[in-house]
Structure formats: C-alpha cells, structure tokens
Scaffold this active site. Structure first.
Site, PDB file in Angstrom:
ATOM      1  N   THR A  10      -1.879   1.965  -8.167  1.00  8.93           N
ATOM      2  CA  THR A  10      -3.023   2.570  -8.856  1.00  8.93           C
ATOM      3  C   THR A  10      -2.571   3.535  -9.929  1.00  8.93           C
ATOM      4  O   THR A  10      -3.118   3.551 -11.053  1.00  8.93           O
ATOM      5  CB  THR A  10      -3.916   3.287  -7.826  1.00  8.93           C
ATOM      6  OG1 THR A  10      -4.339   2.356  -6.828  1.00  8.93           O
ATOM      7  CG2 THR A  10      -5.132   3.885  -8.502  1.00  8.93           C
TER       8      THR A  10
ATOM      9  N   SER B 152      -5.271   4.265  -1.014  1.00  5.90           N
ATOM     10  CA  SER B 152      -4.926   2.847  -1.015  1.00  5.90           C
ATOM     11  C   SER B 152      -6.078   2.016  -1.578  1.00  5.90           C
ATOM     12  O   SER B 152      -7.236   2.164  -1.176  1.00  5.90           O
ATOM     13  CB  SER B 152      -4.610   2.398   0.415  1.00  5.90           C
ATOM     14  OG  SER B 152      -4.367   1.012   0.456  1.00  5.90           O
ATOM     15  N   SER B 153      -5.758   1.126  -2.508  1.00  2.92           N
ATOM     16  CA  SER B 153      -6.763   0.210  -3.058  1.00  2.92           C
ATOM     17  C   SER B 153      -6.997  -0.900  -2.045  1.00  2.92           C
ATOM     18  O   SER B 153      -6.074  -1.647  -1.708  1.00  2.92           O
ATOM     19  CB  SER B 153      -6.282  -0.376  -4.385  1.00  2.92           C
ATOM     20  OG  SER B 153      -6.094   0.630  -5.346  1.00  2.92           O
TER      21      SER B 153
ATOM     22  N   SER C 215       0.835  -1.190   0.000  1.00  2.00           N
ATOM     23  CA  SER C 215       0.000   0.000   0.000  1.00  2.00           C
ATOM     24  C   SER C 215       0.880   1.254   0.000  1.00  2.00           C
ATOM     25  O   SER C 215       1.784   1.385   0.827  1.00  2.00           O
ATOM     26  CB  SER C 215      -0.902   0.003   1.232  1.00  2.00           C
ATOM     27  OG  SER C 215      -1.686   1.172   1.273  1.00  2.00           O
ATOM     28  N   GLY C 216       0.592   2.155  -0.947  1.00  2.00           N
ATOM     29  CA  GLY C 216       1.370   3.387  -1.060  1.00  2.00           C
ATOM     30  C   GLY C 216       2.534   3.287  -2.016  1.00  2.00           C
ATOM     31  O   GLY C 216       3.293   4.255  -2.165  1.00  2.00           O
TER      32      GLY C 216
ATOM     33  N   GLU D  29       1.704  -8.413   2.886  1.00  2.00           N
ATOM     34  CA  GLU D  29       1.395  -7.608   4.059  1.00  2.00           C
ATOM     35  C   GLU D  29       1.816  -8.342   5.325  1.00  2.00           C
ATOM     36  O   GLU D  29       1.615  -9.561   5.457  1.00  2.00           O
ATOM     37  CB  GLU D  29      -0.103  -7.278   4.133  1.00  2.00           C
ATOM     38  CG  GLU D  29      -0.564  -6.317   3.050  1.00  2.00           C
ATOM     39  CD  GLU D  29      -2.020  -5.892   3.233  1.00  2.00           C
ATOM     40  OE1 GLU D  29      -2.674  -6.451   4.139  1.00  2.00           O
ATOM     41  OE2 GLU D  29      -2.492  -5.018   2.475  1.00  2.00           O
TER      42      GLU D  29
ATOM     43  N   GLY E 240       0.034  -6.135  -2.454  1.00  2.00           N
ATOM     44  CA  GLY E 240       1.326  -6.751  -2.190  1.00  2.00           C
ATOM     45  C   GLY E 240       1.336  -7.499  -0.864  1.00  2.00           C
ATOM     46  O   GLY E 240       0.333  -7.576  -0.143  1.00  2.00           O
TER      47      GLY E 240
ATOM     48  N   ASN F  54      -0.933   5.161   2.929  1.00  2.00           N
ATOM     49  CA  ASN F  54      -1.246   5.676   1.588  1.00  2.00           C
ATOM     50  C   ASN F  54      -2.547   6.455   1.662  1.00  2.00           C
ATOM     51  O   ASN F  54      -3.501   6.033   2.322  1.00  2.00           O
ATOM     52  CB  ASN F  54      -1.386   4.506   0.600  1.00  2.00           C
ATOM     53  CG  ASN F  54      -1.561   4.973  -0.829  1.00  2.00           C
ATOM     54  OD1 ASN F  54      -1.416   6.156  -1.125  1.00  2.00           O
ATOM     55  ND2 ASN F  54      -1.857   4.058  -1.724  1.00  2.00           N
TER      56      ASN F  54
END
Length: 1231
Positions: A188, A241-242, A183-184, A482, A480, A238
């Site tokens: 995206t 973040s998605s 994330s970040g 985690e 990704g 982020n």
C-alpha cells in the site's frame, strides 16, 4: 536425484576453480526446514560464512567463521560467495554467484545500510523498513529523480515510476506497475508513493485548465484514504493490510509531438478484486474488522452518534471478535475526519456520504441481532430491540426484516412455501446479509468514484491539449502468495492470481532476455525456464474441468457436501502432478504452486462460492425507503460486478466464476502494456525496524518469484560486461607477451584471449556486438585470481610505502624532537622570565599598596587630629568670647558708676575738678582700649589717652594707629599703654584734712588700683594679638605654596584637556596667608597685586582644588603606565617574540576610549570647581563690603573723639564697633 547429482557436480567444478582463501557459504543442518516452513530464524542459523582450505572428491575443507579449527563439509552444503567488491550490490544480476545465500546476504547488507531498494534485473525488490524515511520520499528526492539528478539505474520506487512515465510520454504505450507481496510487506505504501510521484511529474506542466487538472490529481490521490478505510484492516501480520486487490488506471493527455509540455492527468479509473467479506462478521484473535467501523465509532459527532445510535466500538459484537479495538500510533477519530474529507474530494456528496455511514452503522446493529426458538427461529428481543435500529438505518420495515431473516420463502411451481429457519440458519442468514451488504457498499462506492472521475475527465479534456492522445499508467496492488495453517477458498483464489501473474512475469522476463540476446546477436535457444501452466490448468481449466469448474458444478447439484467436493477433486484431478489428496483429512487436498506446496480445506467452499442471499432479504432491501439501500439491493440481485465485467452480457453467478473472469480481464489488460515489477518483502514478522529475518525473507523471495528471476538469469548469461570495462578489469592479469598479442586485435578478440588464457570454456561465454555474456560462476576463478593478484600488489605496495613512510617518520620524529627541545627550552626561559617579572610586579604592587594603606591611615588620623583641634579651639574661642563679653559689661557698669561719682565730686569739691577731668579722660581711654582689645583690633588714639601718656613719667607717646588694621610682615606694634600706670597728682595738706577730700582720695586710690588691673589685662591681650598675627603670617605662606601647586595642576589639566595654557599668575592672582592649622576657624586675609584687599573663605575652595589635583595626578599616572606597557608590547610583537600574544592596536584603542571617558569626566569636575570658586568670590565681595562699613564707622568715631566730644561720642561708638567686630568674628569662625 539426478538433478541433485548434477547440481553437486557443477558446484564441485566451481569450487575447484576457486583458490585457497576464497569465501564460501555453508548451509546449516536446520536451514532447509526453516526456509521451507517460512519460520522466523536468526540469519546466522541459515547460512554461515567460511573460508576455503581444500577441495576433495565429495567434500570441502573449510574454516567456519567464529569456530576454531578446520572442518570437512559435504559439497551439497557449500556455496561459493561473491567477492567483497560486489558487497551490497544494487543489482542482484551483477553478482558473480546467484545462489540463495548470496542473494539474501546482499539484501541484508543493503538493508543494514538503510538501502531498502534493490534491483533484480527488471524487478525492483523493496524491503519494508517499518519506520518513516522522509529523506527517501521527500520533495527533494522526487525533484532529484524528476530532473535527472539521481541516477536512472539507482533502485527506487520513484525510478520505476519515472521509467513508466517516460516510456508513456515518449512512445504513447500504456504502462503497468505491478506491486505484489504478502500482507505487511508495504504494498500500500509503495502504491501511494508511486501515485504521488506520477502526480508530481504531471501536476506542474499543464498548459490549460490548470484548476481542473489539479482537481483531478487531488481526486486520484484521495482515492487511497477511502479505499484504505473500507478495504483495509489490522491483521496479525500487518496493521494496515489490504484485504482486496485493486488496479488504479491513471489517464494522461499527451501533447503534440515536439512539445516541451509533459503529459497531464485528465482522469482515472478503479477496479477491485475479491474483497474479504468474512471479516465483516468475524475476526481472528488479535485482528480487527475494516477500519471504517472503528473510525465511525471514535470520530462521529454528537449529532451523528445520536442519528446512528452509536456506541463505543467494544459495544458491538460483530467487530469485537478479535478483542482488538485500537492500533498503536493510530488515531481513529482523526482518520474519520480524513475519510470524510477524502470522500468529498473524490466526488461523493454529503447526502451520499451520510447514506454510506447509515449502511455501515446498520451492519453494526445487524451483528447485535440474536435469535431464539430452536428450530423455528425468531428475533430474541423482538422487532423493537436491536433489529429496530438496523431497520431504521436501512429505511425498511422492522417486521419484514425480522421475517426475512427467520423465514425462507421457496417457490414451487406457482406456490410459495415459507420454511422456518433454525437459530443457526437464521444467524448464517444475518451474517450473509451483513457481508453482502458491506460488499455491495464497497462495490457501489468504487463505481461512484469511477463515475465522478469520468465526469472530471470529460471536463478536463476540453481544456487540455490531447493532440498526442490519451495514454494510461496502471498501478496494480495485488495480494501476494498466501499459505496458512488452514487455507480456504480465499487462499486458493489469491494463489491463482499469483500463479497467473507469475506466469506472465516469467513470460515477460523471457521476452526481455530474448530481446537482449537478439540485439547482441547471442544464441539464446539454450535458455530454459519453468512454465507454471500445468498448475494454472489444475485450478482454472474448463476442459478438463479444473478445481473452480468442479466447484461450480457442485454448487448446481443438490445434496452436495464439502466432503463430496473433495472426493470429486481427488477422482478427477489426481492425474495432474500438481495435485495430491490428503488421506488423513477427508476435506483436504494439496496443490503444488510455484512458490511452494499449500494444503487446502474445502469446508464451507460451497456456501462461499454460491454467495447466496435469500430473495426475501433482497426484496426488503430493494423496497427500502433510503437513498442508497435500494441501489445496493439491486447490485445483490444482479449478481454481476459492474467494475469487472462492464459491457458483458454473460451472467456470473458464483464467486469463482466472477473472480476468474476478472482475472482474465486483468491479465489481458497487463499483456497490452509495458510491465514494471515491484516485489515487496516483509523483513520480520514482528513489524520491528532494523530487524532482518533471513529465513522469512528467503521464503518470500521464492514466493514472489525473485529467485525465479535469479534462476532465469543464471540459466542464461547473467554476467554481462562491455568490452572496455572487461579488459580494464582483467587484462592486467595477463603476462606481458600475451597482453601485447591481445592488444593487436579488436576488443572482442582481446576479450576471448583473456578468457581462454584463464581456462574459461567456450560454452560458458559468448561475445556479442558490444558486450561479453558469461554464465553464472564463469568469472569466479578469474575474479578470485584478480582478488589474490590485487591483494599481493597491495601487500607489496603497502610494504614499500610502509618502509618509505617509516624512514620519513623517523626523520620527521628526529626533527620534531630537536624542535621540541629548542621550543621547550625557550618556553622554560620565557616562563622563568615571566615569573621574575610577575614577582617584581607583585613586589611593586605590594609596596604601593602598603604605602597607600599607610597614607590612608595617616590621613585619617591627621584629619581626626585636625577635627579634634578645631573642636577644642572653637570651644576655647567661644569661652574667651563669653568671658570678654562679661568683662566688658562689668567695665561698662564700673565706668558708669565712676562717671556718676565724678559728677558728684565735681558738685561737692570744685577744687578737684581738674583732677576729676583727668581721671575721666583716663578711664575713657582705658575703656576704649579694653573694648578694642576684645575685638582684636588696634585701639584708636584719643586726646585723653595722649594726655595721659604725656603726663605719665617714663612713657612714650603711642604711635598713630593704622585705620586699615593691616596685618602684614612688619615690626611688632608698640603697646597701647605703658607698663606702669601713672600715680594720681598730689593733694595739698589743707585739702587732705577735709573728710570729703579724704573720701575722694580713697575712691581715687581704689580707681587707681582698678586701672592697674585693667592695664595688666590689656598687656596680656596685646601679647595674644601678636601671637595670632604670627600664626596668620605662617598660614599665608603655606596657602601661597598650595596655590602654586594648584596653579601647576590646573595648567597641566588644561593642557591635557586640549585647552590653551593660561598664566594664572598674572595680575589679579591671589596670595594667601594664614595658619593652616587654624584654617577652619581662624581669620585670614589675601592681597591682590593691585592692592585691593578682601576677606576669602579659603579652606572650602582649597579642598576642592586639592581633590581635583590628586584625582588628576592619579589618572595621569595610570595612563602613563598603560601607554608604556602598550609600547613594550608593540615592540615585542615587532621583534617576533612568540609570547607577545596581545594586540597592541586593540589595547591602544581601548586606552584611547578610556582616556576620552576620563577627559569628559574631568571637564565636568573642572566646571563644578569653577562654580565653587565663583560662589566663593561672591562671598568675598560681601565680606569686603562689610569691612568697608566697619572702617567707615571707626573713622567717624575717631573724628568725633579728635573733635573733643568726649565720653559721649566714645560711648556711641562702642555699640557700633562691638556689632561690627562681633559680625566679623562670627562669620570667620564659621569659615
């Protein structure tokens, strides 16, 4: 321990091949812990640069950068560094040493230079810059990659997308771009850039149906704003973040073979994976829920706010758990407008958009519902409170919804038992409804987008050539790896997806390596790579049951708990080497993933996996009177995600099962395509630009598999050179005789000679058909020797070039010094000369200036004196005129009295008639003479005057008077009367005795005395007239001289103005005379050559002409000086004098311009002067007519006197002559 010992031995062998002064990396003591934990640290605390001094058995002597003295470091902490020539390499596979510090250092150097993209073999590594880079993604950059202007080997997201598009267009095979990262990291943004580039490639070359194609492209691009609003949220890592995974399938229509038209976009499809539903009901501190909630609260119109009963975002508890409602630099109101526009573009109608916003607002109001009542929960504020708002927006009955939340119906055989829920259970049911309702809305929206895209695809296919078939380019944006402090079921599923993709990634790389080696004829059987299949079996295997299978079993069993689930994991999975039970935590266990070990907590896993919602709630939603809510209730009841299992009849009733099926379909889809990998890296946890955290980056490189790529490459033959490039780089290091021997054979033989000469072992390289393949570090010693050899050559060349340069410099310096001395002397002389010229010029300027000031002062004084003289003379003249007028009146009165007395004498004494007649004539003559004397004109002679003059002893006859009264250069005029008045005739004695006679004699004597006084006055007036005549003569001479100067100046001016020279001294030219001092008030005459005479007003005309002449002379002098100066400058420029920096041509043009301007001005001045002279001529003509009238009157008076009319005629002539003389004197006094 054996692996570490083997690694140390190989590392020691590499270090011994290096020479003294080679670059090294020294690992700090705390770097291992920091890298393993993923903590942020200063790059300098991870690895330190050092220089090799010596190599011992188990240690290395180095000099660490930034520290004094040598240090002895264990071999395990030392890694060889790449030479400077490979610094900031665009491809990590080209590095000589593929160790961790070298990889991180290479990324850091490229990031500092603004190069955020780096290749690692077939993988693109993208480091998030955390700032806008318009020059990297603008239209020019896209055009450069599309037209082939940019190198195909340059690392860029456009280059990766271009290779996928080109492979699809040429081969027709489906392509997939896999984008992953934490994330970040920028997944995206990378996805959006790849989609924009593909749309640009396909958007400009459609042969038909262009409008429909453009519409589909817009729909594909507008998918992102919709998915970001409903699927992205702000997290601590982020701002965007998605919170789900997505696969976008873009369908291209390929034209027939041989066509020059590029494939066109005809449609698209969307699949989503594992939306994070828990964020709908709760958020961590500093985080937000999904963007759409805050955008709706900030951007809704007044009508929408009233319809949806909205408050501000901080007024809803369900989205305020993180105490964060805004994002820096983001306008939620503006984003809401963008969302509505994008929803319309992707095919959602206004009714559908409005219905979707009803559901979003109802979820906000559901979060406001509170319960009370202890074990028998009920809505706190009743059905008319916050629950009524949610029920109204959902279109269902508020009482039924309240009952469904607080009561659970259980079917037992044929009976239905209602069980009241506790407050906590009711709150869980409410949260479950909110989360499931939002997940169903997200799924429905994705399905609706797919339906509209399918409709558009069918429509576009009818207008676009599809002779080459339909091919896809897939873009996968997946989360990704985690690892948090507390990891739940979501982290297990996410890491499962990463394990599956990593396994596929390893297999893909192995196949690529295998294809490369087979094409070159290299033995590739020695390559070893890590297989993560045991970890995958631990999680998803069915036989033996893995973690997900055991979780599904526990969900079906009654009275299971999170602790029992963890115990079951420990009893059945302990044999797997990737599983370990946490003895300190009853619900914890650890899994060894490829990216690292992760500790999981099974708390809440059973409920999350069931994802259950009561049948009562589903029934209420299914029966709702709303355009969208019944469809969402149907999705909840089915328990199947249509976007993931289309066409499958198998029911999926748990979250783990559904996700496992989705993941299997995804891997199957990717296996059927050509893969392109993009790994996104987050450089620092602060989301700050230009900040590179080496330990954080290293941890992500491990997690996303980039280091595995490096390891696979280094396990084989990562260093590859074409023969010609290799020989050109290293063959010059051989001795001359060896070079001749190597040159005798082919390129492969020469390459073997070079490698064997420098001691490279045969197992460290293989020669292929066109390339030589070397293992990692094999060229380290050779590269170090080349570096030292090239350094020595450069040093020798530097010394030789320095000596040559110094000699050349000394010669040039001596020449420059000599030139400087000459130039400075010349400049000094020129400077002194200029000073002298300036001093002389200043002296001349001062001289002329002082003279000008003196002349100005003199002229001012002179004019003041003249003005004073004029004023005094005017006053004296006026005084004399008044005095003479009074005298004339007195004389006239006396003459009348005398006439009366004579008449009386004639009556009384006839004897004295003759004497009286004599006296009367004499008085008349005297009166006339006195009158003419006052008018400064010669007195005309009469018969009486002639008789008196003849009778007077010693007198002479007066000359005839000139009637023209011409004052010219001639002898002085004869006095009008003699110096002595004749005595009266004698009286006889007889008459003297008579008293009357005595009285008469007394009166005569008195008259005689009076005549004597008048005679003296007449003599004085004659003297004044002579003086005035003399002054007029002098003035005439001065005016003649001035006229000559004027004539010359006017002739010169006429020549300068381009006119013909005219001789103004011909016939008709005037000659002036008069006194210059009396020019303002005196009389003046001028005579023409023809003899005509006229009175002129000379001073005004002369002043205008003199002013014009002075202006002309001054301007002429200035022009002459400028012309002379320009000539001197031009001569100096012709002689090559360096100080002649003026441009003569430009100065001459400026002088010509000034002359033309002055010429026009002087012409105007001449015209004005001509008008003044013309006016003066008119005045002269008028004066001439007045003089003619005066002469006529005087002539008539003289004729009457000569004819003997006596005193009456003289008396009649006096008033006329007095008026004429008065008019002449008055006019000339004004002049």
């Amino acid at each position: 321990m054996a692996d570490e010992s083997s690694s140390s031995s190989s590392n020691l062998a590499l270090l011994r091949q290096l020479g003294r002064g080679a670059l090294l990396w020294v690992t700090t003591t705390s770097s291992t812990k920091q890298a393993a934990a993923g903590a942020g640290a200063n790059p300098s605390s991870l690895y330190t640069s050092a220089t090799l001094l010596a190599v011992a058995e188990d240690a290395v002597k180095v000099r660490v950068e930034g520290e004094d003295g040598a240090q002895t470091i264990p071999v395990a902490r030392v890694k060889p560094a790449n030479p400077d020539i490979l610094a900031a390499s665009p491809d990590l596979a080209q590095l000589s040493y593929l160790n961790e510090p070298s990889v991180v250092h290479n990324l850091n150097e490229r990031y500092d230079k603004g190069n955020i993209y780096t290749r690692a073999g077939p993988v693109l590594v993208a480091v998030n810059p955390f700032k806008r880079l318009p020059e990297l993604y603008g239209t020019e950059a896209m055009t450069a990659f599309a037209n082939g202007q940019a190198s195909s080997s340059e690392p860029h997201i456009f280059a990766t997308a271009h290779r996928a598009f080109k492979s699809m267009a040429e081969d027709g095979a489906a392509q997939s771009v896999v984008i992953s990262g934490e994330s970040g990291a920028g997944k995206t943004e990378s996805t959006k850039h790849a989609m924009q580039y593909l749309a640009m490639l396909a958007g400009s070359t459609s042969e038909a149906g262009e409008m429909e194609v453009d519409d589909v492209e817009a729909q594909v691009l507008d998918i992102n704003p919709v998915l970001e609003a409903f699927g992205n949220a702000k997290t601590l890592r982020n701002n965007n973040s998605s919170r789900f995974g997505k696969l976008i399938r873009i369908h291209f229509a390929r034209p027939a073979a041989g066509s020059t038209i590029s494939p066109s976009i005809v449609g698209a499809g969307l699949s989503t994976y594992l939306l994070e539903k828990s964020r709908v009901a709760s958020q961590s501190e500093g985080e937000r829920s999904y963007h759409v909630f805050y955008q709706l609260c900030a951007g809704a119109s007044e009508a929408e706010r009233k319809r949806l009963r909205l408050r501000a975002s901080d007024g809803f508890k369900s989205i305020s758990g993180g105490n964060c409602h805004t994002i820096a630099g983001v306008d939620d109101a503006a984003m809401y407008g963008t969302l509505c526009k994008a929803m319309s573009c992707v095919g959602l109608s206004e009714t559908e958009t409005s219905a979707a916003m009803d559901v979003v607002a109802s979820i906000l109001w559901l979060g406001e519902v509170q319960f009370s009542g202890g074990d028998e929960a009920q809505v706190s504020d009743g059905v008319d409170g916050t629950l009524a708002n949610a029920a109204a927006l959902l279109g269902c009955d508020a009482a039924a919804l309240a009952k469904a939340l607080a009561v659970r119906s259980i079917s037992v055989r044929s009976e239905v038992i209602e069980q009241s829920l506790t407050e906590a259970q009711a709150a869980d049911t409410r949260d479950a409804l909110s989360k499931t309702l939002y997940a169903s809305l997200f799924t429905w929206m994705c399905n609706r987008i797919n339906e509209r895209l399918a409709e558009s695809e069918e429509r576009v296919k009818r207008g676009v050539s599809c002779a080459g078939g339909i091919a896809d380019v897939n873009i996968l944006d997946i989360y990704g790896f985690e690892s948090f402090d507390k990891n739940s079921m979501e982290q297990l599923l996410i890491n499962l997806a990463n394990e599956k993709l990593q396994g596929q990634f390893n297999t893909h790389l192995f196949k690529l390596e295998q294809a490369e080696y087979e094409s070159e004829g290299i033995d590739w059987t020695r390559i070893e790579w890590v297989d993560n299949q045991p970890c995958l079996d631990l999680i998803e295997s069915r036989k033996p049951a893995g973690l997900l299978a055991l979780l599904d079993e526990e969900c079906l069993m009654p009275k299971t708990t999170d602790v029992s689930l963890c115990e079951k994991y420990a009893s059945q999975c302990s044999a797997n080497p990737h599983f370990r039970k946490n003895k300190r935590m009853p619900t914890g266990f650890e899994v060894k993933h490829f990216a690292g070990d992760v500790m999981y907590d099974t708390t809440g896993w059973l409920e999350k996996n069931r994802d259950a919602i009561s049948a009562d709630v589903k029934s209420v939603l299914t029966e709702a009177n709303h355009a969208l809510v019944p469809a969402l209730g149907a999705l909840m009841s089915s328990g199947v995600d249509p976007s993931a299992r289309r066409g499958s009849s198998k029911s999926v009733d748990t979250v783990g099962s559904r996700f496992r099926s989705q993941l299997a379909d995804l891997i199957k889809l990717l296996d059927g395509t050509s893969l392109h990998f993009v790994r996104c890296i987050k450089p620092n946890p602060r989301q700050a630009p230009d900040d590179f955290d080496a330990s954080l980056v290293l941890n992500q490189l491990r997690c996303c598999g980039v280091l595995e790529v490096v390891r696979i490459s280094s396990a084989g033959y990562p260093t590859r050179y074409e023969y010609q490039g290799f020989l050109g780089r290293y063959m010059f290091l051989l001795p001359p005789e060896v070079q001749r021997k190597a040159s005798a054979g082919d390129a492969a033989s020469a390459t073997r000679v070079v490698l064997r000469h420098f001691g490279v072992k045969s197992e460290s390289f293989q020669c292929g058909r066109t390339k030589v393949f070397l293992r990692a570090g094999s060229l380290g010693a050779l590269e170090d020797l080349r570096r030292r050899t090239v350094g020595a050559v450069i040093t020798c060349q530097a010394c030789a070039r320095g000596a040559i340069a110094r000699r050349k410099y000394l010669k040039q310096r001596a020449a420059v010094t000599r030139m400087q001395s000459i130039a400075r002397g010349y400049a000094a002389r020129i400077f002194v000369q200029e000073l002298r010229m300036k001093h002389h010029a200043a002296t001349m300027i001062q001289c002329y200036t002082r003279g000008m000031f003196a002349r100005t002062a003199f002229n001012e004084d002179y004019l003041c004196v003249i003005d004073a003289q004029m004023a005094i003379r005017r006053w004296l003249f006026a005084h004399r005129v008044r005095k003479r007028a009074a005298l004339r009146e007195q004389m006239e009165r006396e003459a009348m009295e005398l006439a009366m007395q004579e008449q009386k004498v004639e009556r009384d004494v006839p004897v004295f008639r003759d004497n009286a007649l004599y006296e009367e004539q004499y008085v008349e003559v005297e009166a006339v003479q006195i009158h003419h004397h006052h008018q400064q004109q010669p007195v005309p002679a009469t018969a009486g005057a002639a008789a008196i003059a003849a009778a007077t002893p010693g007198s002479t006859a007066a000359p005839s008077i000139n009637p023209d009264w011409q004052v010219a250069k001639a002898p002085a005029p004869t006095p009008l009367v003699s110096a002595h008045v004749p005595a009266p005739p004698a009286v006889s004695p007889a008459a003297a005795a008579d008293p009357a006679v005595v009285h008469m004699i007394a009166e005569r004597e008195q008259l005689h005395r009076h005549i004597t006084v008048l005679t003296e006055q007449l003599r004085h007036e004659s003297a004044l007239r002579e003086e005035y005549a003399f002054r007029l003569e002098e003035s005439e001479e001065q005016w003649a001289a001035q006229l000559g100067a004027l004539r010359e100046s006017l002739a010169t001016a006429r020549r300068a103005l381009g006119g013909e020279e005219v001789d103004i001294r011909g016939n008709g030219s005037p000659t002036f005379s008069g006194d210059s001092a009396d020019s303002a008030v005196g009389l003046g005459h001028y005579h023409t050559n023809g003899g005509a005479k006229m009175t002129a007003k000379l001073p005004a005309g002369l002043s205008a002409v003199n002013s014009l002449q002075a202006e002309f002379e001054r301007r002429s002098a200035v022009l002459d000086d400028d012309t002379m100066f320009i000539s001197e400058v031009k001569e100096a420029a012709g002689n090559g004098d360096w100080f002649a920096d003026l441009d003569p041509e430009r100065e001459l043009a400026n002088l010509k311009q000034r002359f033309q301007g002055w010429k026009r001005e002087f012409k105007l001045r001449l015209a004005d002067t001509a008008m003044v002279l013309k006016k003066m001529s008119k005045q002269k003509k008028m004066a001439r007519r007045q003089d003619a009238a005066f002469e006529g009157a005087m002539g008539a008076a003289m004729k009457q006197v000569e004819a003997g009319n006596g005193g009456a005629a003289a008396a009649a002539a006096r008033p006329a002559s007095a008026g004429l003389f008065g008019g002449v004197f008055g006019r000339r006094s004004k002049q």
